[in-house]
Structures are given as C-alpha cells and as structure tokens.
Scaffold this motif. Structure first.
Motif, PDB file in Angstrom:
ATOM      1  N   LEU A 264      30.856 -30.485 -15.196  1.00 18.23           N
ATOM      2  CA  LEU A 264      30.921 -29.084 -14.781  1.00 18.23           C
ATOM      3  C   LEU A 264      32.387 -28.679 -14.646  1.00 18.23           C
ATOM      4  N   THR A 265      32.692 -27.463 -15.008  1.00 19.66           N
ATOM      5  CA  THR A 265      34.072 -26.981 -14.897  1.00 19.66           C
ATOM      6  C   THR A 265      34.605 -27.141 -13.478  1.00 19.66           C
ATOM      7  N   TYR A 266      33.754 -26.933 -12.492  1.00 18.84           N
ATOM      8  CA  TYR A 266      34.200 -26.928 -11.097  1.00 18.84           C
ATOM      9  C   TYR A 266      33.802 -28.190 -10.344  1.00 18.84           C
ATOM     10  N   SER A 267      33.496 -29.268 -11.062  1.00 21.04           N
ATOM     11  CA  SER A 267      33.169 -30.530 -10.408  1.00 21.04           C
ATOM     12  C   SER A 267      34.365 -31.008  -9.589  1.00 21.04           C
ATOM     13  N   GLY A 268      34.162 -31.144  -8.275  1.00 18.31           N
ATOM     14  CA  GLY A 268      35.259 -31.562  -7.410  1.00 18.31           C
ATOM     15  C   GLY A 268      36.303 -30.480  -7.202  1.00 18.31           C
ATOM     16  N   HIS A 269      35.883 -29.235  -7.149  1.00 15.32           N
ATOM     17  CA  HIS A 269      36.810 -28.109  -6.957  1.00 15.32           C
ATOM     18  C   HIS A 269      37.668 -28.332  -5.714  1.00 15.32           C
ATOM     19  N   PRO A 270      38.988 -28.204  -5.816  1.00 14.74           N
ATOM     20  CA  PRO A 270      39.859 -28.555  -4.685  1.00 14.74           C
ATOM     21  C   PRO A 270      39.528 -27.849  -3.374  1.00 14.74           C
ATOM     22  N   LEU A 271      39.163 -26.569  -3.425  1.00 10.83           N
ATOM     23  CA  LEU A 271      38.849 -25.867  -2.175  1.00 10.83           C
ATOM     24  C   LEU A 271      37.581 -26.433  -1.534  1.00 10.83           C
ATOM     25  N   ALA A 272      36.589 -26.744  -2.373  1.00  8.44           N
ATOM     26  CA  ALA A 272      35.362 -27.341  -1.846  1.00  8.44           C
ATOM     27  C   ALA A 272      35.626 -28.727  -1.289  1.00  8.44           C
ATOM     28  N   MET A 273      36.487 -29.494  -1.963  1.00  6.41           N
ATOM     29  CA  MET A 273      36.793 -30.846  -1.501  1.00  6.41           C
ATOM     30  C   MET A 273      37.549 -30.815  -0.175  1.00  6.41           C
ATOM     31  N   ALA A 274      38.488 -29.893  -0.040  1.00  6.12           N
ATOM     32  CA  ALA A 274      39.200 -29.765   1.234  1.00  6.12           C
ATOM     33  C   ALA A 274      38.244 -29.413   2.361  1.00  6.12           C
ATOM     34  N   ALA A 275      37.248 -28.572   2.042  1.00  7.38           N
ATOM     35  CA  ALA A 275      36.252 -28.207   3.054  1.00  7.38           C
ATOM     36  C   ALA A 275      35.399 -29.419   3.439  1.00  7.38           C
ATOM     37  N   ILE A 276      35.079 -30.281   2.473  1.00  4.65           N
ATOM     38  CA  ILE A 276      34.309 -31.494   2.779  1.00  4.65           C
ATOM     39  C   ILE A 276      35.104 -32.408   3.702  1.00  4.65           C
ATOM     40  N   VAL A 277      36.354 -32.679   3.341  1.00  2.00           N
ATOM     41  CA  VAL A 277      37.178 -33.577   4.157  1.00  2.00           C
ATOM     42  C   VAL A 277      37.278 -33.049   5.583  1.00  2.00           C
ATOM     43  N   ALA A 278      37.575 -31.771   5.726  1.00  2.16           N
ATOM     44  CA  ALA A 278      37.743 -31.196   7.061  1.00  2.16           C
ATOM     45  C   ALA A 278      36.426 -31.188   7.828  1.00  2.16           C
ATOM     46  N   THR A 279      35.337 -30.892   7.153  1.00  2.00           N
ATOM     47  CA  THR A 279      34.032 -30.862   7.818  1.00  2.00           C
ATOM     48  C   THR A 279      33.651 -32.241   8.340  1.00  2.00           C
ATOM     49  N   LEU A 280      33.731 -33.253   7.494  1.00  2.00           N
ATOM     50  CA  LEU A 280      33.308 -34.590   7.910  1.00  2.00           C
ATOM     51  C   LEU A 280      34.241 -35.162   8.968  1.00  2.00           C
ATOM     52  N   ASP A 281      35.541 -34.862   8.866  1.00  2.00           N
ATOM     53  CA  ASP A 281      36.462 -35.307   9.905  1.00  2.00           C
ATOM     54  C   ASP A 281      36.150 -34.623  11.236  1.00  2.00           C
ATOM     55  N   ALA A 282      35.931 -33.315  11.204  1.00  2.00           N
ATOM     56  CA  ALA A 282      35.634 -32.591  12.441  1.00  2.00           C
ATOM     57  C   ALA A 282      34.301 -33.049  13.046  1.00  2.00           C
ATOM     58  N   MET A 283      33.322 -33.306  12.199  1.00  2.00           N
ATOM     59  CA  MET A 283      32.033 -33.774  12.711  1.00  2.00           C
ATOM     60  C   MET A 283      32.178 -35.126  13.409  1.00  2.00           C
ATOM     61  N   THR A 284      33.041 -35.977  12.862  1.00  2.00           N
ATOM     62  CA  THR A 284      33.282 -37.274  13.490  1.00  2.00           C
ATOM     63  C   THR A 284      34.030 -37.116  14.811  1.00  2.00           C
ATOM     64  N   GLU A 285      35.131 -36.356  14.775  1.00  2.00           N
ATOM     65  CA  GLU A 285      35.972 -36.196  15.962  1.00  2.00           C
ATOM     66  C   GLU A 285      35.240 -35.508  17.100  1.00  2.00           C
ATOM     67  N   GLU A 286      34.400 -34.535  16.764  1.00  2.00           N
ATOM     68  CA  GLU A 286      33.737 -33.727  17.782  1.00  2.00           C
ATOM     69  C   GLU A 286      32.313 -34.201  18.080  1.00  2.00           C
ATOM     70  N   LYS A 287      31.928 -35.332  17.493  1.00  2.00           N
ATOM     71  CA  LYS A 287      30.607 -35.932  17.729  1.00  2.00           C
ATOM     72  C   LYS A 287      29.478 -34.931  17.486  1.00  2.00           C
ATOM     73  N   VAL A 288      29.575 -34.250  16.349  1.00  2.00           N
ATOM     74  CA  VAL A 288      28.594 -33.231  16.008  1.00  2.00           C
ATOM     75  C   VAL A 288      27.235 -33.844  15.711  1.00  2.00           C
ATOM     76  N   VAL A 289      27.218 -34.990  15.028  1.00  2.00           N
ATOM     77  CA  VAL A 289      25.940 -35.633  14.720  1.00  2.00           C
ATOM     78  C   VAL A 289      25.250 -36.088  16.002  1.00  2.00           C
ATOM     79  N   GLU A 290      26.029 -36.643  16.921  1.00  2.00           N
ATOM     80  CA  GLU A 290      25.469 -37.061  18.211  1.00  2.00           C
ATOM     81  C   GLU A 290      24.927 -35.863  18.981  1.00  2.00           C
ATOM     82  N   ASN A 291      25.615 -34.723  18.869  1.00  2.00           N
ATOM     83  CA  ASN A 291      25.128 -33.515  19.536  1.00  2.00           C
ATOM     84  C   ASN A 291      23.782 -33.078  18.966  1.00  2.00           C
ATOM     85  N   ALA A 292      23.666 -33.125  17.629  1.00  2.00           N
ATOM     86  CA  ALA A 292      22.401 -32.730  17.004  1.00  2.00           C
ATOM     87  C   ALA A 292      21.261 -33.627  17.475  1.00  2.00           C
TER      88      ALA A 292
END
Length: 437
Positions: free
Chosen positions: A306-334
C-alpha cells in the motif's frame, strides 16, 4: 461555535458527503466540533459522555496530549515517505506492537485500517498454505473490502459477495445457541464439533485459514466460552490450517488486556489489528506475523503493498499511544473499570429491568442485549432501540447501538465516576422505556 456555524456544517455535509451504510436522503448526523478524554461536544458547546468510543476505537480517549504532540512533532520532520524505504518511526512502532504479540511473532505488515489488514492476512494464509478456502463465523465483521466483507457474516456481506472461497460457521453464543446447548461446556463442545464437520466435508486440505474475531464485537461482544479458542487452535493444527485472530476491535486495552487473546490459552498464526493501536488518530492497521509465515516470504515475493503502509504520522501516533498506555496504566484501568464498575453495574440493571435479556463483556467491552420477552428472547423492535438511543442522547450520553443491543464501550481511560454516570443514564432510560411498555 454559533448555531450558524453548526447549520453551515450540516449544510455542507448534506450537500456533499456520502455516508457509509446509509440511505442518504433522510440523514441528520450530529455535528461534532471537538473532544477531550471521554467527552465530545457539538458546535453549540453541548458536551456528551462518549460511551461508544466512536466506532469502538478511541481507546486512549479524545485528543490525548502526548499522541497529538507526537503527530505534530513527526509532521515537522517527515510527513510521508514511500514504504519501500526504512523509517525509524515505523521500526519503533513495529517494535512496540510486537512487545505485546504472542511468543514467536517477528514481523509487522502495516496497512491503513482493519479491513485491509484482514485482506492481507487472508492473502498470506493462502500463499503460505497453497490453499484457497477461508472459514469465518456468521456472527462477525471483518471490514468493508473485497475479501474482508465476504468473510464477514452479517447482512453487509450479502450485497457484496464478489470474493471467492469463503465459508461460514456458527460460533458459540449460548444465549441464542444454535446447538441446543444449556451450558457453556455444551456450547463449546458442539460449536467445535460443528466447525470440524464443516472442515471435513469441505476438505480440510482445501482450507487455508480460519478467521475469527477473538471476541466478536459488532456482532454483540460474544465472549467465547472457556476452551473454544484453544479447541479451534487444535483443529487448525490437526488439518494444517492457518489461524487468524482479528483483534481490530478487541485489541489494545479494550478487554482489559493488551490483546483479547491474552485471556485465553491460544497462539494464532496471524493477528490483525487497527483501531485501538493508536485510537484512530491517524488511520493505521496491520498484521502481526508469526515466524514460520514470515520466513515463507524470505525468498519469494509477497504480492501486496500500500502507498501508505507505515505512514510516518500514523506510526508516530502508534508509538505515542502505546507508550502512554504503558506509562499511565490504561490497560489496567480498563480491567478495573470492567471488574469494579461496568460488570456489577450492568448486572444490577439486568436484575431489575425486564427488557434486559443478557449482559456480557470484559474490560470496557460490554453488550446489553434487549428483548421484548425474557422467556421467548424475542429482540426488541428497532423503534424501541430508537427510543433508547434518543433518551441517552437527551441526557448527554453518546451510545453505541447495534440491532437489539446497547454496547457499553467507553474509552479505556474512562474514570469510575464517568463510567458510573454512563450506567446511571443507561439504567434510567431502560427503566423509563420498560415502564412505558
């Protein structure tokens, strides 16, 4: 914003936007202007508690500042690049995702959404096995593209059946059992027998993949009984079939675990994902690929991209999301919200309200199935569901309504007080509708 701006938004929408899954002439969509955390607001400033997570995807909530900042920072450096290049942000996103994959997974193929993730997983399974057929469930949704929508089991498949080689089976659903079962154990055993018989009569050496949502979401949050998914894994092993688990809706915190499969003793061959991996801030999806399947393409070309496979903006959002979920214990909250608030609260509503046939779920992934009569289990009418939806909106709660169900699916960052408020509104509306009937 002013009412004039709200009117302008709706005028532009109705004049120029073609909406999905809809007859176009009589639509009246909400005009949403902004959001934060577990709330959104319209252009008049009216705030709504988002009990839908939109399409069950804003797991980290609306406008999380760390994710927004990461997208902004990436945009200042590299907004887009062809997928044939190497890109550090994409590599980091793949690394973060694989940290939550089952053992033995080594690669990520990035897509734009969940539908094309399932398309490419099916393609991988067919090429890996040299077989053609794909078995999926009638009560399922896998996306709105060629093979994905035909793998889907609900009504949306019927006008779109252009892909070849798709078969469907009934999965476990004890409340509306297809197998005359009266216990979870019976439902599990008979659903597995049904699946194996379909494989046998179709010719197991013609079946490339079994594709299942780990927990079917749009079909009703159908939590599988103990033993079902391991049983499917055993059948796949017996007949040399690739097992694909679709975690597009159930993954990344939604069930109170990083992946819904973490609740079960099962290791698939491919895992598809999207939605919660970055809460849809920039469209992204992908396939987690186990080592044997990844290696089968070491010296042969994988005919997909796909032209947009691994699009940089989407990838940055993934990294930040998963890091924030870990740091803020979002999964544990759910997980805690499900155990301490939603589970008990929905059980209390079910105990007192005759409209409630069954409540089921995990984490922040629940469904309330509504019936006109508890003995016959006849689903309530669309008109009743319309009254329930309108009643919740009138009390500033944005619901997720599907068929005869209200899905209670707030963001994984929802607070206990917010979850309790959502339940209070849902309970009040259901009580009023039950009393009127």
């Amino acid at each position: 914003m002013s009412s004039h701006e709200d009117d302008t938004t709706l005028q532009l929408d109705r004049a120029h936007v073609f909406h999905s899954w809809s007859a176009q002439a009589h639509l009246s969509p909400m005009a949403i202007a902004g959001g934060s955390g577990s709330h959104v607001w319209d252009e008049s400033g009216r705030r709504y508690l988002d009990l839908s997570s939109q399409l069950v995807n804003t797991n980290i909530g609306h406008q999380h500042p760390k994710v927004v900042a990461a997208i902004q920072e990436q945009a200042a450096v590299l907004t887009t690049i062809a997928p044939a290049t190497a890109n550090r942000t994409r590599g980091e996103a793949a690394e973060r995702i694989l940290a939550h994959a089952p053992d033995g997974f080594s690669k990520i193929f990035f897509t734009n959404a969940g539908a094309d993730a399932n398309e490419n997983a099916i393609r991988m399974a067919r090429l890996h096995t040299g077989r053609d057929k794909v078995v999926s469930a009638y009560r399922s949704y896998h996306g709105n593209t060629g093979a994905a929508v035909v793998a889907t089991g609900d009504w949306r498949r019927l006008p779109n059946e252009y892909a070849r080689g798709h078969l469907h089976v009934f999965g476990p659903y004890l409340y509306r059992t297809e197998f005359w079962a009266s216990t979870p154990e019976e439902e599990c055993e008979r659903a597995l027998h049904h699946l194996e018989r379909i494989l046998q009569v179709e010719g197991p050496d013609t079946v490339a993949a079994i594709l299942l949502e780990t927990i079917p979401g749009t079909a009703g949050v159908l939590v599988p009984p103990p033993g079902y998914l391991p049983g499917v894994r055993a059948l796949a092993d017996r007949y040399g079939i690739v097992l694909i688990l679709d975690e597009v809706m159930a993954g990344f915190g939604r069930t109170g675990a990083w992946l819904a499969l973490d609740h079960y003793d099962v290791r698939p061959d491919l895992v598809t994902f999207a939605k919660g991996v970055n809460s849809g801030y920039v469209p992204a999806g992908g396939v987690m690929i186990s080592e044997p399947i990844a290696k089968s393409f070491d010296d042969r070309v994988f005919p997909g991209g796909l032209t947009y496979s691994g699009h940089p903006l989407a990838m940055a959002a993934i990294v930040a999301t998963l890091d924030a979920m870990t740091e803020e214990k979002v999964v544990e909250n759910a997980a805690a919200i499900g155990t301490d608030v939603l589970g008990p609260g929905l059980a209390a509503i079910a105990e007192r309200n005759a409209l409630v046939g069954e409540v089921r779920g995990l984490g922040v992934f629940w469904a309330v199935e509504l019936v006109a009569d508890q003995e016959s289990r006849t689903p309530v009418s669309p008109a009743i569901m319309g009254r329930i939806k309108a009643g919740m909106l009138a009390r500033d709660v944005l619901p997720f309504v599907a068929d005869n169900r209200v899905h209670v699916v707030p963001p994984c960052i929802v607070t206990p007080d917010e979850a309790a408020l959502g339940l209070e509104v849902l309970g009040t509306v259901l009580d009023e509708v039950a009393a009127a009937l």
